[in-house]
Design a protein around this motif. Structure first.
Motif, PDB file in Angstrom:
ATOM      1  N   UNK A 123     -21.930  -8.382 -16.506  1.00 58.69           N
ATOM      2  CA  UNK A 123     -22.109  -9.708 -15.924  1.00 58.69           C
ATOM      3  C   UNK A 123     -21.854  -9.690 -14.414  1.00 58.69           C
ATOM      4  N   UNK A 124     -20.854  -8.916 -13.969  1.00 53.72           N
ATOM      5  CA  UNK A 124     -20.567  -8.844 -12.533  1.00 53.72           C
ATOM      6  C   UNK A 124     -21.759  -8.278 -11.772  1.00 53.72           C
ATOM      7  N   UNK A 125     -22.362  -7.219 -12.308  1.00 54.79           N
ATOM      8  CA  UNK A 125     -23.494  -6.585 -11.625  1.00 54.79           C
ATOM      9  C   UNK A 125     -24.755  -7.434 -11.722  1.00 54.79           C
ATOM     10  N   UNK A 126     -24.927  -8.103 -12.855  1.00 59.90           N
ATOM     11  CA  UNK A 126     -26.123  -8.926 -13.026  1.00 59.90           C
ATOM     12  C   UNK A 126     -26.136 -10.097 -12.047  1.00 59.90           C
ATOM     13  N   UNK A 127     -24.951 -10.615 -11.721  1.00 57.43           N
ATOM     14  CA  UNK A 127     -24.882 -11.709 -10.758  1.00 57.43           C
ATOM     15  C   UNK A 127     -25.387 -11.268  -9.390  1.00 57.43           C
ATOM     16  N   UNK A 128     -25.191  -9.990  -9.065  1.00 55.68           N
ATOM     17  CA  UNK A 128     -25.568  -9.487  -7.747  1.00 55.68           C
ATOM     18  C   UNK A 128     -26.998  -8.957  -7.732  1.00 55.68           C
ATOM     19  N   UNK A 156     -21.630   0.982  -3.322  1.00 58.37           N
ATOM     20  CA  UNK A 156     -22.194   2.291  -3.639  1.00 58.37           C
ATOM     21  C   UNK A 156     -23.553   2.150  -4.315  1.00 58.37           C
ATOM     22  N   UNK A 157     -23.664   1.202  -5.243  1.00 57.57           N
ATOM     23  CA  UNK A 157     -24.919   1.020  -5.976  1.00 57.57           C
ATOM     24  C   UNK A 157     -26.044   0.552  -5.060  1.00 57.57           C
ATOM     25  N   UNK A 158     -25.718  -0.205  -4.039  1.00 58.54           N
ATOM     26  CA  UNK A 158     -26.759  -0.669  -3.125  1.00 58.54           C
ATOM     27  C   UNK A 158     -27.464   0.513  -2.457  1.00 58.54           C
ATOM     28  N   UNK A 182     -12.053  -6.517  -6.563  1.00 62.04           N
ATOM     29  CA  UNK A 182     -12.208  -5.672  -5.374  1.00 62.04           C
ATOM     30  C   UNK A 182     -12.793  -4.316  -5.743  1.00 62.04           C
ATOM     31  N   UNK A 183     -12.424  -3.786  -6.914  1.00 59.41           N
ATOM     32  CA  UNK A 183     -12.994  -2.507  -7.356  1.00 59.41           C
ATOM     33  C   UNK A 183     -14.493  -2.639  -7.604  1.00 59.41           C
ATOM     34  N   UNK A 184     -14.895  -3.729  -8.246  1.00 61.42           N
ATOM     35  CA  UNK A 184     -16.318  -3.945  -8.516  1.00 61.42           C
ATOM     36  C   UNK A 184     -17.091  -4.098  -7.213  1.00 61.42           C
ATOM     37  N   UNK A 185     -16.493  -4.766  -6.229  1.00 65.86           N
ATOM     38  CA  UNK A 185     -17.158  -4.931  -4.937  1.00 65.86           C
ATOM     39  C   UNK A 185     -17.421  -3.571  -4.288  1.00 65.86           C
TER      40      UNK A 185
END
Length: 344
Positions: free
Chosen positions: A22-27, A147-149, A139-142
């Motif tokens: 869900x965190x990644x899907x929001x971005x 990195x994923x970008x 903060x870890x997910x951020x």
């Protein structure tokens, strides 16, 4: 943008996988992040289906918890040693295709050693790992998103924007891209400011939870909304409105804090307390222990005496205590009150 694939074991990291999804899907968008090969049609070769899905991805995130390596099947053998183990197939397929594989450590897990891994995924032991902690989750997910970008933004066939997450470009290389990077940061700052404004606006709403709702945009705010001289004209047309942000969060079923999605199954979006989510996931792991070993009146899903089906959703045959079933029914009834409200 090329997709991101999350590989995980349900018995090991189901809760963290759902939260990260869900965190990644929001971005990155709902059609860019995949968590399960759950749409394989009956009769299809699941090995080929996995390879097809992995082949489209730019990054595979291998979620590794404390039992990722040691989970066993009914015969007591490690699942990772089975050539048809889904997690092993996903990982080996990605490594074989030179897809970027990032081990993501959760629950305080450590990286598996080469000697503990089957031959086709031994290279995983040498991939630089990323750790997600419960205390510093946001903060870890951020940091992971940054990195994923660099890995997933490139279209198929185009060179990657960086060789590795830690690559340092030459000071004179691609000088023109520096301005685009600055605009991207400005857009991110604008998005954060918007989210804060929405939170302040609805924090006083008559809602069951007193904490502020977590509002996020359905898509990133364009970089051109950064506040710069000469950019004030037409700013409202380029920026996502507060109401649009709130409506998007409501439509997704986003929970107000401190509630979280229950995750009784991967797409279960009933809002519950974190303690309830932990209980539900523990019940999923113990499901087979509470069934009759040889089946019964309701087939293999027959519960032992003193247990009943949980019924969190249609077809939920996890065996739990009657008290747990009642709490689950109460959560189903109250769940709609715990999501971000529609804007007034």
């Amino acid at each position: 943008m090329r997709p991101i694939f999350i590989s995980y074991r349900r018995e090991d990291t189901e809760g963290q996988a759902g939260r990260l999804f869900e965190s990644l899907r929001e971005v990155f968008g709902e059609h860019t992040v995949f968590m399960d090969v759950a749409t394989i049609e009956p009769g299809a070769d699941f090995r080929r289906a996995i390879e097809t899905n992995i082949d489209k991805c730019a990054v595979l995130l291998a979620l590794i918890g404390r039992t990722w390596l040691t989970v066993t099947d009914r015969e007591g053998k490690r699942r990772i040693d089975n050539p048809n183990d889904f997690v092993r197939l996903e990982t080996s397929s990605a490594l074989k295709r030179d897809v970027t594989v990032i081990p993501v450590l959760v629950q305080g897990a450590t990286m598996p050693q080469e000697a503990d891994l089957p031959a086709d995924i031994k290279d995983l032991a040498y991939r630089n790992a990323f750790e997600l902690t419960h205390a510093r989750w946001d903060s870890d997910v951020e940091l992971l998103i940054r990195t994923l970008r660099t890995r997933a933004v490139d279209a198929p066939g185009e060179p990657a924007s960086a060789a590795t997450p830690h690559a340092i470009p030459s000071p004179n290389a691609n000088a023109g891209k520096g301005h685009a990077h600055i605009w991207t940061i400005g857009g991110a700052v604008a998005a954060v400011a918007l989210m804060g404004a929405v939170v302040l606006k609805i924090s006083g709403s008559a809602h069951e939870a007193k904490a502020n709702p977590a509002i996020v945009a359905s898509e990133p705010v364009p970089a051109t909304t950064a506040s710069t001289p000469g950019n004030q004209a037409g700013k409202g047309d380029q920026m996502v409105s507060k109401k649009a942000l709130q409506r998007a969060a409501h439509d997704r079923g986003a929970c107000v804090k401190p509630f979280v999605w229950r995750q009784a199954q991967p797409r279960d979006k009933v809002c519950v307390t974190p303690d309830t989510q932990s209980r539900i996931l523990a019940e999923n792991r113990a499901a087979s222990d509470n069934r009759m070993p040889n089946g019964g009146a309701y087939g293999p899903d027959t519960c032992k005496q003193g247990f009943v089906w949980r019924a969190a959703f249609d077809g939920d045959t996890v065996c739990v205590t009657p008290e747990s079933r009642q709490m689950t029914a109460d959560d189903n009834m109250l769940g709609a009150r715990r999501i971000v409200p529609l804007p007034q």
